[in-house]
Scaffold this active site. Structure first.
Site, PDB file in Angstrom:
ATOM      1  N   GLU A 250      43.847 -47.799  62.144  1.00 47.78           N
ATOM      2  CA  GLU A 250      43.295 -49.151  61.984  1.00 47.78           C
ATOM      3  C   GLU A 250      44.407 -50.164  62.132  1.00 47.78           C
ATOM      4  OE1 GLU A 250      41.387 -49.795  58.185  1.00 47.78           O
ATOM      5  OE2 GLU A 250      39.638 -48.665  58.810  1.00 47.78           O
ATOM      6  N   LYS A 252      46.905 -52.831  61.138  1.00 47.39           N
ATOM      7  CA  LYS A 252      47.458 -53.285  59.851  1.00 47.39           C
ATOM      8  C   LYS A 252      47.703 -54.792  59.991  1.00 47.39           C
ATOM      9  CE  LYS A 252      50.890 -52.127  56.292  1.00 47.39           C
ATOM     10  NZ  LYS A 252      51.058 -53.431  55.723  1.00 47.39           N
ATOM     11  N   ARG A 257      45.931 -59.355  51.023  1.00 45.79           N
ATOM     12  CA  ARG A 257      44.828 -58.463  50.662  1.00 45.79           C
ATOM     13  C   ARG A 257      43.904 -59.157  49.668  1.00 45.79           C
ATOM     14  NH1 ARG A 257      45.834 -52.193  49.357  1.00 45.79           N
ATOM     15  NH2 ARG A 257      43.710 -51.514  49.057  1.00 45.79           N
ATOM     16  N   ARG A 272      46.022 -58.839  45.546  1.00 46.63           N
ATOM     17  CA  ARG A 272      46.534 -57.472  45.474  1.00 46.63           C
ATOM     18  C   ARG A 272      46.969 -57.137  44.051  1.00 46.63           C
ATOM     19  NH1 ARG A 272      50.836 -54.414  45.585  1.00 46.63           N
ATOM     20  NH2 ARG A 272      51.274 -52.921  47.229  1.00 46.63           N
ATOM     21  N   GLU A 302      41.672 -57.922  54.627  1.00 48.59           N
ATOM     22  CA  GLU A 302      42.923 -58.649  54.784  1.00 48.59           C
ATOM     23  C   GLU A 302      42.536 -60.035  55.292  1.00 48.59           C
ATOM     24  OE1 GLU A 302      45.651 -57.163  53.763  1.00 48.59           O
ATOM     25  OE2 GLU A 302      47.349 -58.129  54.755  1.00 48.59           O
ATOM     26  N   PHE A 342      38.262 -53.861  55.541  1.00 43.12           N
ATOM     27  CA  PHE A 342      38.639 -52.478  55.845  1.00 43.12           C
ATOM     28  C   PHE A 342      38.057 -51.460  54.863  1.00 43.12           C
ATOM     29  CE2 PHE A 342      42.363 -54.385  53.685  1.00 43.12           C
ATOM     30  CZ  PHE A 342      42.479 -53.543  52.585  1.00 43.12           C
ATOM     31  N   ARG A 419      49.082 -44.471  45.323  1.00 46.53           N
ATOM     32  CA  ARG A 419      49.700 -44.443  46.639  1.00 46.53           C
ATOM     33  C   ARG A 419      49.715 -42.986  47.047  1.00 46.53           C
ATOM     34  NH1 ARG A 419      52.740 -48.192  49.195  1.00 46.53           N
ATOM     35  NH2 ARG A 419      53.222 -49.430  47.357  1.00 46.53           N
ATOM     36  N   LYS A 425      51.027 -45.784  56.477  1.00 45.30           N
ATOM     37  CA  LYS A 425      51.283 -46.968  57.308  1.00 45.30           C
ATOM     38  C   LYS A 425      52.365 -46.663  58.331  1.00 45.30           C
ATOM     39  CE  LYS A 425      53.855 -49.006  53.495  1.00 45.30           C
ATOM     40  NZ  LYS A 425      54.150 -50.173  52.682  1.00 45.30           N
TER      41      LYS A 425
HETATM   42  P1  ATP Z   1      53.674 -53.829  52.746  1.00 41.44           P
HETATM   43  O1  ATP Z   1      54.802 -54.085  51.781  1.00 41.44           O
HETATM   44  O2  ATP Z   1      54.037 -52.949  53.883  1.00 41.44           O
HETATM   45  O3  ATP Z   1      52.913 -55.027  53.129  1.00 41.44           O
HETATM   46  P2  ATP Z   1      52.289 -52.956  50.483  1.00 41.44           P
HETATM   47  O4  ATP Z   1      53.340 -52.234  49.720  1.00 41.44           O
HETATM   48  O5  ATP Z   1      51.934 -54.342  50.099  1.00 41.44           O
HETATM   49  O6  ATP Z   1      52.654 -52.938  52.011  1.00 41.44           O
HETATM   50  P3  ATP Z   1      50.837 -50.744  51.300  1.00 41.44           P
HETATM   51  O7  ATP Z   1      49.820 -49.945  50.642  1.00 41.44           O
HETATM   52  O8  ATP Z   1      52.123 -50.097  51.508  1.00 41.44           O
HETATM   53  O9  ATP Z   1      50.999 -52.071  50.467  1.00 41.44           O
HETATM   54  O10 ATP Z   1      50.276 -51.274  52.686  1.00 41.44           O
HETATM   55  C1  ATP Z   1      48.942 -51.585  52.710  1.00 41.44           C
HETATM   56  C2  ATP Z   1      48.721 -53.055  52.789  1.00 41.44           C
HETATM   57  O11 ATP Z   1      48.442 -53.426  54.125  1.00 41.44           O
HETATM   58  C3  ATP Z   1      47.490 -53.388  52.035  1.00 41.44           C
HETATM   59  O12 ATP Z   1      47.822 -53.758  50.714  1.00 41.44           O
HETATM   60  C4  ATP Z   1      46.834 -54.495  52.789  1.00 41.44           C
HETATM   61  O13 ATP Z   1      47.227 -55.731  52.252  1.00 41.44           O
HETATM   62  C5  ATP Z   1      47.405 -54.397  54.183  1.00 41.44           C
HETATM   63  N1  ATP Z   1      46.443 -54.015  55.240  1.00 41.44           N
HETATM   64  C6  ATP Z   1      46.301 -54.638  56.433  1.00 41.44           C
HETATM   65  N2  ATP Z   1      45.401 -54.042  57.203  1.00 41.44           N
HETATM   66  C7  ATP Z   1      44.904 -53.003  56.493  1.00 41.44           C
HETATM   67  C8  ATP Z   1      43.939 -52.003  56.774  1.00 41.44           C
HETATM   68  N3  ATP Z   1      43.296 -51.931  57.943  1.00 41.44           N
HETATM   69  N4  ATP Z   1      43.711 -51.085  55.794  1.00 41.44           N
HETATM   70  C9  ATP Z   1      44.353 -51.133  54.622  1.00 41.44           C
HETATM   71  N5  ATP Z   1      45.279 -52.059  54.306  1.00 41.44           N
HETATM   72  C10 ATP Z   1      45.568 -52.989  55.236  1.00 41.44           C
END
Ligand code: ATP
Length: 589
Positions: A250, A252, A257, A272, A302, A342, A419, A425
């Site tokens: 998907e 990103k 969020r 978030r 998002e 998502f 997690r 990712k």
């Molecule tokens: P990062 O620091 O890389 O932004 P994070 O630590 O905030 O990530 P992660 O779980 O590592 O959180 O990465 C997922 C984040 O990516 C989600 O919290 C969301 O905000 C974002 N995101 C964007 N597109 C998507 C998607 N298609 N599915 C899930 N999450 C997505």
């Protein structure tokens, strides 16, 4: 229940730096707590009145607390200030002054938890003209009837300085021991917490109905579900291997969020960190209200800044203009946004968190009326690394950060608050050296010299270890800070200073100043190395070695959207280290 029981427990908890002892004292307190007030005791123990998502804060400034102390003790402002200077702590100041007070005990009523809670609640909800005086009156009423020991904790509570270090995970452990029959019950209790974000409600259910009650615990619209998070990998082949050969890739999206809760025409939006951000996004609330075809629903999306004419996505920085309290209507037209949904976690009375991702996606597509402002996330089922790479390039070209690769297996449930490897990712950055940023928690600082005298010269930063619920030092960072950052950080960190190392912090270094884990900063490093000094992922690659980040630099990004538990994990650092080794291996002849 008398408040003194809580005050005594706080004293014991504050006196130890050992997690296990802390848990034991909390268990002791819970066992003395009648079921009717257990949720209140849990909130108070964390310095709150409600779960965070309710957004009620006590908001008593030190100045106001001092006025209440003047009234309750008859001391002058000057003498209180002098005592405060000497002790450096408002709680201890109150304790000292009250112990010197000549008091007729005939007229004082003992403080009950009920009375403390109700008074603080009234105080928190008082606003408008005359609020300061009303708050002062309410609080001095409590102080008048308080013992010195109680006054110490009351004043720390209202000024937001409780700092006894009772983290969510400690509460869960204590609940399992006190009411669940032992540590084995922890997992079920944690699940209830993960789907409600409300430790008070979880505590009263387990106290009243035991583990059977917890097993019946339901998702509720209006109570945010703790977000599912992803692991990271930098090699497409490895990603596919983790998923047994195929996964759903998907886009990103690079935005914010949002977890949207719809109940009829009422919509709530959570960040978030599960803060209520509805006021910031009236336009998004409207989208959910009109374009989600369900009576009630919880979905995740998002939110991305967008050019409405072309439909192109705009950079993340543009969305930051939407973080404001005033001028919201102007910002809506100046910085329009789209929602890319998502996930869907609940629809019309049915909890979907235990359904597989393909089932959830099917439901999601069924309930959204799509247009340029609201769409499901772009996705593709991929089976080869070539397909994954191609889709990745497409995502980048359209302005995304990379891909979220997701399991499509029968077990691809929504892992609230975790997690894990069901989501991975894959970002552009992982393809070069360690040019990816990490989000680290500030746990300590070293005094500055020369130009930086009076500010911090370097910060001691830590990763989070979710298995042990600890913060493990990974680097010392003194670069990348502008003068403005230095003074801003100093201010920010002041409210988190503690007298000794926090019980959850693992460090062999002795910092000049210790902080409770609270502030998260984005850091860019040059590489990950093994380290005899730092504690991150200790022993996981080599015995007696932890991991360290070399040449760290602050990027300028304060990750206020992340709580300390959302920081980069120690395990992620290990993965980055392994990724580096692989790269070196590829470069060698
Ligand atoms: P990062 O620091 O890389 O932004 P994070 O630590 O905030 O990530 P992660 O779980 O590592 O959180 O990465 C997922 C984040 O990516 C989600 O919290 C969301 O905000 C974002 N995101 C964007 N597109 C998507 C998607 N298609 N599915 C899930 N999450 C997505």
């Amino acid at each position: 229940m008398d408040y003194i029981i809580i005050a005594e427990a706080y004293g014991k908890i504050d006196g130890t730096t050992k997690r296990l002892e802390m848990t034991d004292y909390l268990v002791e307190l819970l066992k003395k707590t009648p079921k009717e007030v257990i949720s209140k005791v849990i909130y108070l123990t964390q310095g709150k009145l409600y779960p965070d998502f309710v957004g009620v804060e006590m908001g008593v400034a030190e100045k106001l607390a001092i006025r209440a102390l003047m009234r309750a003790t008859g001391n002058s402002e000057n003498s209180i200030q002098a005592e405060l200077q000497r002790r450096g702590d408002i709680g201890e100041t109150a304790e000292k002054l009250l112990s010197k007070r000549k008091q007729s005990t005939f007229f004082t009523k003992p403080l009950t938890v009920q009375r403390v809670y109700e008074t603080l609640d009234k105080l928190a909800k008082t606003s408008g003209s005359g609020a300061v005086d009303t708050k002062m009156g309410l609080f001095s009423g409590l102080l008048t009837d308080a013992s010195p020991q109680e006054a110490k904790w009351l004043i720390r509570t209202v000024t937001g300085n409780l700092r006894i270090g009772i983290a969510d995970m400690t509460v869960l452990d204590a609940l399992a021991i006190a009411y669940g029959g032992g540590k084995e019950a922890r997992e079920k209790i944690e699940r209830a917490y993960n789907i409600s974000s409300d430790l008070g409600r979880v505590a009263s259910v387990v106290a009243e109905k035991g583990i059977e009650g917890i097993e019946q615990f339901q998702v509720r619209v209006g109570e945010p579900i703790r977000p599912m998070l992803a692991e990271r990998l930098g090699v497409p082949e490895e990603i596919l291997e983790k998923f047994g050969g195929k996964c759903l890739a998907e886009y990103k999206y690079d935005g914010e969020r949002i977890q949207a809760h719809k109940n009829g025409d009422t919509v709530l939006l959570f960040s978030r960190r599960l803060e209520n951000i509805s006021d910031q996004y009236p336009d998004v609330m409207e989208l959910i209200r009109i374009q989600i075809d369900a009576k009630d629903a919880i979905l995740e999306a998002e939110c991305v800044a967008i050019d409405l004419e072309s439909g192109d996505m705009r950079p993340f920085q543009e969305l930051m203009h939407r973080r404001r309290k005033y001028g919201i209507q102007t910002a809506i037209t100046q910085y329009p946004v789209s929602l890319f949904t998502f996930d869907v976690l609940y629809v019309n009375g049915t909890d979907l968190t235990q359904k597989s991702l393909p089932q959830r996606r099917q439901t999601l597509e069924r309930i959204i009326k799509q247009n340029i402002r609201l769409k499901p996330a772009s996705q593709q089922l991929v089976k080869t690394s070539k397909q994954l790479e191609d889709f990745f390039e497409k995502a980048i070209e359209e302005g995304c950060e990379g891909l979220m690769c997701k399991s499509v297996g029968d077990d691809s449930v929504y892992q609230a608050g975790n997690r894990g490897w069901l989501w991975i990712k894959y970002k552009r950055d992982y393809k070069s050296e360690m040019s990816d940023t990490v989000d680290l928690v500030v746990v300590g600082a070293f005094h500055g010299r020369g130009k930086r005298a009076g500010a911090y010269g370097a910060l001691l930063l830590a990763t989070y270890n979710p298995e042990k619920d600890t913060f493990e030092t990974v680097t010392k960072c003194g670069t990348g800070f502008t003068d403005k950052d230095l003074s801003q950080l100093y201010e920010m960190l002041q409210t988190h200073v503690i007298a000794h190392k926090n019980a959850r912090v693992q460090s062999t270094l002795e910092a000049d100043v210790w902080f409770e884990p609270a502030v998260v900063l984005e850091i860019l490093g040059a590489e990950v190395t093994l380290s005899p000094i730092h504690m991150a992922a200790m022993d996981s690659i080599r015995k007696n070695s932890g991991m360290a980040i070399r040449f760290p630099r602050f990027t300028g990004k304060y990750r206020t959207d992340k709580s300390p538990q959302d920081a980069t994990t120690s395990k992620e650092i290990v993965e980055m280290y392994k990724g580096q080794l692989k790269k070196i291996g590829e470069l060698l002849p």
